[in-house]
Design an enzyme around this catalytic site. Sequence first.
Site, PDB file in Angstrom:
ATOM      1  N   HIS A 109      14.116  40.026  28.169  1.00  0.00           N
ATOM      2  CA  HIS A 109      15.519  40.358  28.039  1.00  0.00           C
ATOM      3  C   HIS A 109      15.586  41.509  27.415  1.00  0.00           C
ATOM      4  O   HIS A 109      16.403  42.192  27.517  1.00  0.00           O
ATOM      5  CB  HIS A 109      16.225  39.047  27.449  1.00  0.00           C
ATOM      6  CG  HIS A 109      16.525  38.067  28.550  1.00  0.00           C
ATOM      7  ND1 HIS A 109      15.623  36.901  28.950  1.00  0.00           N
ATOM      8  CD2 HIS A 109      17.519  37.984  29.664  1.00  0.00           C
ATOM      9  CE1 HIS A 109      16.103  36.518  30.084  1.00  0.00           C
ATOM     10  NE2 HIS A 109      17.213  36.888  30.397  1.00  0.00           N
ATOM     11  N   ARG A 129      25.822  37.973  31.651  1.00  0.00           N
ATOM     12  CA  ARG A 129      24.877  37.174  30.845  1.00  0.00           C
ATOM     13  C   ARG A 129      25.615  36.719  29.516  1.00  0.00           C
ATOM     14  O   ARG A 129      25.558  37.327  28.530  1.00  0.00           O
ATOM     15  CB  ARG A 129      23.443  37.908  30.595  1.00  0.00           C
ATOM     16  CG  ARG A 129      22.628  38.068  31.782  1.00  0.00           C
ATOM     17  CD  ARG A 129      21.295  38.682  31.094  1.00  0.00           C
ATOM     18  NE  ARG A 129      20.212  38.726  32.131  1.00  0.00           N
ATOM     19  CZ  ARG A 129      19.839  39.787  33.044  1.00  0.00           C
ATOM     20  NH1 ARG A 129      20.749  40.776  32.896  1.00  0.00           N
ATOM     21  NH2 ARG A 129      18.907  39.578  33.738  1.00  0.00           N
ATOM     22  N   GLU A 131      16.469  30.443  40.810  1.00  0.00           N
ATOM     23  CA  GLU A 131      15.498  30.914  40.040  1.00  0.00           C
ATOM     24  C   GLU A 131      14.309  30.122  39.766  1.00  0.00           C
ATOM     25  O   GLU A 131      13.634  30.399  39.072  1.00  0.00           O
ATOM     26  CB  GLU A 131      15.967  31.776  38.757  1.00  0.00           C
ATOM     27  CG  GLU A 131      17.258  30.643  37.994  1.00  0.00           C
ATOM     28  CD  GLU A 131      17.778  31.460  37.019  1.00  0.00           C
ATOM     29  OE1 GLU A 131      17.304  32.642  36.576  1.00  0.00           O
ATOM     30  OE2 GLU A 131      18.478  30.945  36.287  1.00  0.00           O
ATOM     31  N   ASP A 172      13.030  35.171  37.170  1.00  0.00           N
ATOM     32  CA  ASP A 172      12.497  33.930  36.851  1.00  0.00           C
ATOM     33  C   ASP A 172      11.739  33.231  37.974  1.00  0.00           C
ATOM     34  O   ASP A 172      11.165  32.591  37.955  1.00  0.00           O
ATOM     35  CB  ASP A 172      13.606  32.780  36.273  1.00  0.00           C
ATOM     36  CG  ASP A 172      13.860  33.132  34.846  1.00  0.00           C
ATOM     37  OD1 ASP A 172      13.060  33.097  33.970  1.00  0.00           O
ATOM     38  OD2 ASP A 172      15.086  33.002  34.565  1.00  0.00           O
ATOM     39  N   CYS A 177      19.986  39.366  41.747  1.00  0.00           N
ATOM     40  CA  CYS A 177      20.463  39.569  40.524  1.00  0.00           C
ATOM     41  C   CYS A 177      19.458  39.944  39.485  1.00  0.00           C
ATOM     42  O   CYS A 177      19.612  40.215  38.390  1.00  0.00           O
ATOM     43  CB  CYS A 177      21.822  38.872  39.928  1.00  0.00           C
ATOM     44  SG  CYS A 177      20.978  37.256  39.522  1.00  0.00           S
TER      45      CYS A 177
HETATM   46  C1  PEP Z   1      16.445  36.125  36.753  1.00  0.00           C
HETATM   47  O1  PEP Z   1      15.951  35.090  36.362  1.00  0.00           O
HETATM   48  O2  PEP Z   1      16.169  37.021  37.709  1.00  0.00           O
HETATM   49  C2  PEP Z   1      18.021  36.468  36.068  1.00  0.00           C
HETATM   50  C3  PEP Z   1      18.931  37.440  36.741  1.00  0.00           C
HETATM   51  O3  PEP Z   1      18.286  35.996  34.917  1.00  0.00           O
HETATM   52  P1  PEP Z   1      17.586  36.292  33.551  1.00  0.00           P
HETATM   53  O4  PEP Z   1      17.001  37.554  33.697  1.00  0.00           O
HETATM   54  O5  PEP Z   1      18.797  36.408  32.796  1.00  0.00           O
HETATM   55  O6  PEP Z   1      16.804  35.119  33.233  1.00  0.00           O
HETATM   56 MG    MG Z   2      16.891  33.867  34.979  1.00  0.00          MG
END
Ligand code: PEP
Ligand code: MG
Length: 586
Positions: free
Chosen positions: A191, A298, A428, A452, A499
């Site tokens: 992140h 987020r 995910e 994920d 996404c």
């Molecule tokens: C993902 O897992 O692709 C996603 C968009 O969520 P995050 O990156 O916040 O886990």
């Molecule tokens: Mg995710």
Amino acid sequence: MRVELQGIAISPGIALGNVVLLDRTKMIVERIRVEDNVIEREKERFLGAVNRSKNQLLSIKENLDHGDTGEHLDILNFSIMMLEDELLSQEVLDFIGAEQVNAEWAINSVLTKKSETFKKVEDVYMKERLADFYYLGERILRNLHGVHDEISYLTAESVLIAHDLSAVDVVSYAKHHVIGIVTDIGAFTSHSAIVAKSLGIPTVMGLEDITARVTPGDTIFIDGFKGTVILNPDKNELKKFKKRRTDYIKLEKQLLKYAKLRGKTLDDVEISVNANIEIIEELDLARSYGAEGIGMYRTEFLFTNSVYFPDEDEQYENYQKVVSALDSPIVTIRTLDIGGDKFPVGMEPSKRLNPALGLRGIRFSLQEQDMFRKQIRAILRSSAENKIRILIPMISKLSEVLDTKKIIEEIAEELGTGNTWEIGVMIETPSAAIIASDISEEVDFLSIGTNDLIQYTLAVDRINEHVSYLYTPFHPAILRLIAGVVDAAHKNSIPVSVCGEMASQLSCVPLLVGMGVDELSMNIHSIPKVKKLLNTITEKDSKEILENALKLKTEFDIRTYVRKVIVQRWGDDFPAEFVEEIVTSV
Ligand code: PEP
Ligand code: MG
């Protein structure tokens, strides 16, 4: 001495600056009994640390951009006011004398008592100050120990070097205009990496021991495209780097021209190009980089940035800003996805071995229903003329979808909200991808979280640089899963977004277009280049590329094929840098 190092290219861009080394050892406060003759010395140490802290904050305030106002200034003013508060200082001095303890213990005890009082106050402003209290305490403790405060050393030439950075750290250092970030650990979809990319800070991660190799003040060059880092480059190199940086700035300007393009292919298939945002400060950037909607907010950063969970009204005000930021029917608020590599300040990261497989996302929200209901109420209240889209993270089974829907429906009825919202599910986990058809019957849209999905399907930790060579969107299992999810959604007549970071990787875009994905949502800086690519390719050709790719059996073959065919077919229509990215990235 000149040193050249290779890490993982995280966020594109070039930075040439000076090293600021971030010391993140946690301050451990012990109670130490002091003798009568040492009490005065402890009091002086405390007053000295207060003085140093105040001077640092005053200097940060002085260096703020002219006209910089708002939250940032509030925090500074509040902290300076606390440091100037004679009553507070007297309380600590009295505590040292009465309890015969060291200055660290005294300051910690007095601030803890004060923050307990703050917690009980209803006033939102005072509650917001709780996190500031925490940081103020840390600052005084660091000054007591003579540990340098990095923020007061930051200038417009600073490249931040750290062992590890949380996404929250990245946000706060970005506000201090760091021009680059380099870390020992971390990988492409951690992140902190995602936030650095979104905020456009050139970043290289996974260098293992860069913190041990640098000295504060060293000259450092980082190339966020290639993942290279050069310490103390020689004179000739410096000249070359300066030129490369100027070229990069020109490219950024050119890219911004593409921000105005519509999200559609050359043969007129509409694919909206949306922004993923982490903090509301990104909204202006989203607008100027051409975001056609908010594909995913987020919200966990609203929670992890603070030592307490924000209440319903605070959240409502925050979500309203997101709802009204763009003139777009697409506003997607993702419910809290805490856990994995995202934790609130002061909350111990899980000591369990596999936090990514633990109490994360919707699992946490369904257990902490008071908190979850507050969030849903705030989201539903903020929906305006267009329907707000509520997105649920980390679904791994159908009953979680049904339980969540029930909660949302109950709250919508309580509020008398009517038909002003849609519910979508993040796909995910492999289990959610496999049952995507059943999930699609229950919801209004799907959003594929490839960050994920890749981690869980390939069993590769997304934040571990040692296995990042295994982390790839081109694995046939990933492509087949995503294609299956898109089909399942379309059979149930609902749209699908992607996404995860894959949506912004140029060599993946034709594959996703070929699958029929309806929306792409990504870090803001990638929006213009993806729009340009979409406007260059056709759906028809993308389908053919996908079909051929799906016949191949290894990620290596798929990647090689896709890159080759994109460059052959459309290479002449791209700026040279796009071709370079397609050939070298992922
Ligand atoms: C993902 O897992 O692709 C996603 C968009 O969520 P995050 O990156 O916040 O886990
Ligand atoms: Mg995710």
